[in-house]
Every structure is written in C-alpha cells, then in structure tokens.
Design a protein around this motif. Structure first.
Motif, mmCIF file in Angstrom:
data_model
loop_
_atom_site.group_PDB
_atom_site.id
_atom_site.type_symbol
_atom_site.label_atom_id
_atom_site.label_comp_id
_atom_site.label_asym_id
_atom_site.label_seq_id
_atom_site.Cartn_x
_atom_site.Cartn_y
_atom_site.Cartn_z
ATOM 1 N N LEU A 1 -35.004 26.181 7.296
ATOM 2 C CA LEU A 1 -35.713 27.069 6.379
ATOM 3 C C LEU A 1 -36.104 26.318 5.109
ATOM 4 C CD1 LEU A 1 -33.562 30.341 6.644
ATOM 5 C CD2 LEU A 1 -35.667 29.740 7.869
ATOM 6 N N THR A 2 -37.235 26.699 4.535
ATOM 7 C CA THR A 2 -37.620 26.169 3.227
ATOM 8 C C THR A 2 -36.882 26.977 2.159
ATOM 9 O OG1 THR A 2 -39.396 27.763 3.017
ATOM 10 C CG2 THR A 2 -39.947 25.655 4.079
ATOM 11 N N GLU A 3 -37.080 26.598 0.893
ATOM 12 C CA GLU A 3 -36.433 27.335 -0.189
ATOM 13 C C GLU A 3 -36.864 28.810 -0.156
ATOM 14 O OE1 GLU A 3 -36.458 25.060 -3.824
ATOM 15 O OE2 GLU A 3 -36.287 26.953 -4.926
ATOM 16 N N ALA A 4 -38.170 29.032 0.074
ATOM 17 C CA ALA A 4 -38.648 30.427 0.153
ATOM 18 C C ALA A 4 -38.071 31.120 1.382
ATOM 19 C CB ALA A 4 -40.173 30.451 0.195
ATOM 20 N N GLY A 5 -37.945 30.389 2.471
ATOM 21 C CA GLY A 5 -37.432 30.966 3.712
ATOM 22 C C GLY A 5 -35.977 31.397 3.587
ATOM 23 N N GLU B 1 -46.728 28.450 8.668
ATOM 24 C CA GLU B 1 -47.922 28.686 7.832
ATOM 25 C C GLU B 1 -47.577 29.472 6.577
ATOM 26 O OE1 GLU B 1 -50.588 30.564 10.570
ATOM 27 O OE2 GLU B 1 -50.663 28.715 11.769
ATOM 28 N N ALA B 2 -46.570 30.342 6.684
ATOM 29 C CA ALA B 2 -46.159 31.140 5.514
ATOM 30 C C ALA B 2 -45.269 30.333 4.564
ATOM 31 C CB ALA B 2 -45.414 32.390 5.984
ATOM 32 N N GLY B 3 -44.975 29.081 4.940
ATOM 33 C CA GLY B 3 -44.156 28.233 4.060
ATOM 34 C C GLY B 3 -42.688 28.616 4.053
ATOM 35 N N LEU B 4 -42.231 29.259 5.137
ATOM 36 C CA LEU B 4 -40.847 29.737 5.180
ATOM 37 C C LEU B 4 -39.946 28.847 6.039
ATOM 38 C CD1 LEU B 4 -41.611 33.549 5.654
ATOM 39 C CD2 LEU B 4 -40.950 32.393 3.545
ATOM 40 N N LEU B 5 -40.562 28.050 6.898
ATOM 41 C CA LEU B 5 -39.765 27.312 7.877
ATOM 42 C C LEU B 5 -40.428 25.958 8.156
ATOM 43 C CD1 LEU B 5 -38.301 28.921 11.021
ATOM 44 C CD2 LEU B 5 -39.926 27.079 11.330
ATOM 45 N N LEU B 6 -39.599 24.941 8.370
ATOM 46 C CA LEU B 6 -40.130 23.616 8.713
ATOM 47 C C LEU B 6 -39.607 23.240 10.098
ATOM 48 C CD1 LEU B 6 -39.490 21.661 5.394
ATOM 49 C CD2 LEU B 6 -41.732 22.188 6.383
ATOM 50 N N ALA B 7 -40.512 22.927 11.013
ATOM 51 C CA ALA B 7 -40.107 22.444 12.336
ATOM 52 C C ALA B 7 -40.525 20.978 12.383
ATOM 53 C CB ALA B 7 -40.787 23.261 13.426
ATOM 54 N N GLU B 8 -39.542 20.109 12.059
ATOM 55 C CA GLU B 8 -39.847 18.674 11.974
ATOM 56 C C GLU B 8 -39.053 17.947 13.043
ATOM 57 O OE1 GLU B 8 -40.325 18.110 7.149
ATOM 58 O OE2 GLU B 8 -38.341 18.144 8.052
ATOM 59 N N ARG C 1 -45.471 30.762 18.701
ATOM 60 C CA ARG C 1 -46.185 31.661 17.777
ATOM 61 C C ARG C 1 -45.345 31.947 16.527
ATOM 62 N NH1 ARG C 1 -48.076 34.617 21.924
ATOM 63 N NH2 ARG C 1 -46.450 36.195 21.732
ATOM 64 N N LEU C 2 -44.039 32.218 16.746
ATOM 65 C CA LEU C 2 -43.158 32.521 15.601
ATOM 66 C C LEU C 2 -43.035 31.310 14.679
ATOM 67 C CD1 LEU C 2 -40.298 34.511 17.399
ATOM 68 C CD2 LEU C 2 -41.721 35.351 15.517
ATOM 69 N N LEU C 3 -42.838 30.135 15.294
ATOM 70 C CA LEU C 3 -42.677 28.921 14.471
ATOM 71 C C LEU C 3 -43.951 28.645 13.682
ATOM 72 C CD1 LEU C 3 -40.672 26.496 16.836
ATOM 73 C CD2 LEU C 3 -39.804 27.950 15.002
ATOM 74 N N ALA C 4 -45.100 28.849 14.329
ATOM 75 C CA ALA C 4 -46.376 28.612 13.635
ATOM 76 C C ALA C 4 -46.542 29.607 12.484
ATOM 77 C CB ALA C 4 -47.532 28.733 14.624
ATOM 78 N N ARG C 5 -46.200 30.887 12.763
ATOM 79 C CA ARG C 5 -46.379 31.917 11.725
ATOM 80 C C ARG C 5 -45.482 31.635 10.518
ATOM 81 N NH1 ARG C 5 -44.995 37.462 13.911
ATOM 82 N NH2 ARG C 5 -43.216 37.550 12.554
ATOM 83 N N TYR C 6 -44.203 31.344 10.771
ATOM 84 C CA TYR C 6 -43.299 31.082 9.640
ATOM 85 C C TYR C 6 -43.645 29.759 8.951
ATOM 86 C CZ TYR C 6 -40.310 35.040 10.741
ATOM 87 O OH TYR C 6 -39.831 36.311 10.932
#
Ligand code: SF4
Length: 403
Positions: free
Chosen positions: A384-388, A371-378, A364-369
């Motif tokens: 973290l993204t630049e915004a994250g 979708e908010a463009g804060l985190l990439l789970a690849e 849930r946390l990974l999906a939420r972050y």
C-alpha cells in the motif's frame, strides 16, 4: 499424527485441536504470556484483565507454570526454538522481577530459546522504579514496552489512566538508567479532550526522549467497554483524527522512524520481532487466561476466567475453551489482510493464488488501486502507498480470496 477424532490426553479435545497441540508448530514460534492483573480497568479497555490483588498472584503464577509444564510434555517442545517471548496483559510490570525471571527460566527449560531472543515486558509507569527495572533486566527481559498513552494530565484523567505525565517521564528515564536499550512507547490519539496541537506536543516530547520504537493507535470505542456505553462528548472529529494521524506519520518519519506497520514505527533494527509474527500470519503459542494461540492451521483460545482456567489445569488438562481450523482460503485471506498493513507488503503470488479462478478480476483491482495511487505492484511484491494505508481495511477486504 493424531487421528481426527482421537482425544488428546492433555487438552481433552479431539480432531484438529488435538493434532495441533500434539504436533506443535511447523516452524519457530513466538510465545505470549498473558499477565492478567491491572490496578484498575481503563474505560476503553476490552482486554481480559482482573483487578490486582496480592493474594491472587501466587495461584496465578502456579497455574501459568503448570500450563507451561503440560506443553513441556509434548515431544515437539524440545525441538522447538523460540525466537520471541512477550509478557503482555494486563500489566505484567505488576509482577515482581523474581516472578518474571521464574517464568523466563521455565520457558527456557521447556523450549530451547534462541540466543538473542527478544523478550518483551509490557509495563505501566506506576511503581516502575530503576531498581525494579534493573531486576527485570537481570531476569532476562531485553525490551520494554511502556504504556504512556498521553503526556497531558487532563487527557490521561479522561482515559482513566492511573499515572500522570510526570510519572511517565520518570518511568522512561528509569528504564534508560536501568540500561534498557530497546524501549517502545505506546501512545493513543483520537482521545477525548485531545486536539491536534496537544497530540503534536506529546508526540514531540516522546520523540525527544529517543525511544527505539513507538506504537501509536487511534482510540477505538470497543463494544462492552465503559466508553462505548456512555457517549463521549469531546472526541476529536474525523478531520482532526486524520490530521493527528498525518502529523504522526510526518513527524516520526522526519525523526528517522520507519513506519513498518500502519501503527508501528521503529528505528533501524528495532522492529518488534514478536508482533511481526502476528502480521505475517506466523505461529505463536499463548499461555494464561484468555490467551490465543495459532499452531499449524488451528487457532485456539484459553478460558478467560482465571477460576475456570485454574480448574482445568487442576484437572491436568490444557485450559482451552474454543478453537477453529482455518481453511487454506481463510489462512491466505488473513495473511493478505494483515500483510498489507506492513510496509514490506505481501508477495504477489499470494494474490495470484487467491484469485486463481479469476485472474482478470485481480488485474482489474490492482490496476484500479494503482491508478488511484493507493497501491504499488512492483515486481514480486504488492504494498500500500501512504494514501492506501488509510484505506487498508477496505482494500484488504477487496483482495480477499474467493471462498
Ligand atoms: S492498563 Fe492496559 S490492560 Fe490494564 S485496563 Fe488499562 S488499558 Fe487495559
């Protein structure tokens, strides 16, 4: 293995600390030497420093050598290859090249030092002549970390620095003239009296010098410092600080620097080997008053007072004041929080381990972050993204393993 409860003859301690100092690191550690002295105390600084006095240097160096020699008695010393040595402070460049050379030789006599090991010296522009820098190079220093902080004399004065912008320019030129091919420049933003344009001008000038590495931190008002005690009227507001951060990320990226950690930027091949150890949760041994170490699962700190530090060594004991043994969950939590500061991020398995009892919460946390463009789970990694990165502390706290 030292039995829990058995006292270590070197540290006088028992239990996990004795085990850590007797058994040493599991892997290849970095070594940090804390060089205590500064010409003055900057009003924002909360490091363990003492005012420089000529007559304090010889006893300090003698104590540092004795601390090193105590570790040299341990069986693990001769089988431990060191990959980085960092002279931090304080102002290590107040020590003569011969003193730095003597310490490098003593480290190399105590632990095998890997060929090509990174040996960093922190330096302030004061007193930094080409001749002195040639001496440091001849002594074995491979990398210079130069405390420039700002290139505006009014801002430097507000920061209580003891050098001008011109002296910083000259010091960088002297480092190049002495042949240093790996130079890092420290800068501060969010400083009193510093607007966005002023920060941009200083940053652009430093980029023009072509350092291999930059460390750029926002000024923070640490408790107990002079800045924290008296309110500062001319700090940039939050919006300006954010604009300064964004200008830095954009400007340094355009100039070819990789933001490999939130506040650290490097040209290819020039990341700080030593500092990456801290962010990756790897082992290090710190020597000198107030220095911190992390061996095995135990973190410990030396006495901060130089007199008490020396007195313990006079008694033939390691000058350790405090220690704590990290539980597996604490250790994992630290690796997650610090690892998320790195561009490379962290293995997804660390999070899976931390949330073993609540995998749905993690998803849930990974999906939420995400979708908010804060985190990439690849694939296998999470980063973290630049915004994250702007919210790294809050996201890290959310992703801490359950205690
Ligand atoms: S020169 Fe560096 S270590 Fe020394 S007081 Fe200033 S900020 Fe602290």
């Amino acid at each position: 293995m030292v039995a829990a409860g058995a006292a270590d003859p070197l540290s006088g301690a028992a239990g996990p600390l004795a085990a850590a100092t007797r058994e040493g690191p599991a892997g290849t550690p970095g070594i940090y030497l804390h060089c205590l002295f500064c010409l003055r105390r900057c009003p924002y600084c909360d490091f363990n420093v003492a005012l420089y006095r000529e007559d304090r240097i010889a006893p300090f160096l003698d104590a540092l050598h004795r601390e090193l020699a105590l570790y040299g008695r341990e069986a693990w010393a001769s089988r431990t290859a060191v990959e980085s040595l960092f002279f931090g402070g304080g102002t290590p460049s107040l020590l003569e090249p011969a003193a730095i050379g003597g310490l490098i030789e003593a480290v190399a006599r105590t632990f095998p030092v890997q060929p090509g090991a990174e040996i960093t010296l922190e330096a302030n522009p004061e007193r930094l002549t080409r001749e002195r820098l040639l001496g440091y190079r001849a002594a074995g220093v491979t990398r210079l970390s130069l405390g420039v902080q700002a290139l505006d004399d009014r801002v430097l004065a507000r920061l209580g620095r003891g050098h001008t912008a011109e002296e910083a320019r000259r010091a960088f030129g002297a480092a190049r003239a002495a042949g240093f091919a790996a130079v890092s420049v420290d800068l501060l933003y969010a400083c009193p009296g510093q607007d966005l344009a002023g920060w941009g001008r200083g940053l652009a000038e430093v980029v023009g010098w072509g350092p291999e590495h930059l460390s750029c931190y926002a000024l923070t008002l640490e408790p107990g410092t002079a800045f924290a005690r008296r309110p500062l009227q001319d700090l940039p507001d939050e919006e300006t600080q954010l604009a300064q951060y964004r200008a830095m990320v954009e400007g340094l990226g355009a100039a070819g620097y990789e933001q490999y950690e939130i506040s650290n930027f490097a040209r290819p091949g020039h990341r700080s080997v030593h500092n990456q150890r801290y962010w990756r949760g790897e082992e290090y041994l710190g020597l000198g008053p107030g220095a911190h170490s992390f061996l095995g699962a135990v973190r410990f700190a030396n006495l901060r007072s130089q007199l008490r530090y020396r007195a313990r060594l006079d008694a033939g004991l390691l000058p350790i004041e405090s220690w704590e043994r990290l539980s597996p969950a604490q250790r994992l939590g630290e690796r997650i929080v610090f690892g998320l500061r790195l561009a490379e991020g962290i293995p997804r398995t660390w999070l899976a381990e931390g949330f073993a009892a609540a995998p749905a919460t993690l998803e849930r946390l990974l999906a939420r972050y995400g979708e908010a463009g804060l985190l990439l789970a690849e694939g296998e990694r999470v980063r973290l993204t630049e915004a994250g990165r702007l919210l790294a502390d809050a996201i890290g706290a959310d992703l801490l393993p359950a205690a």
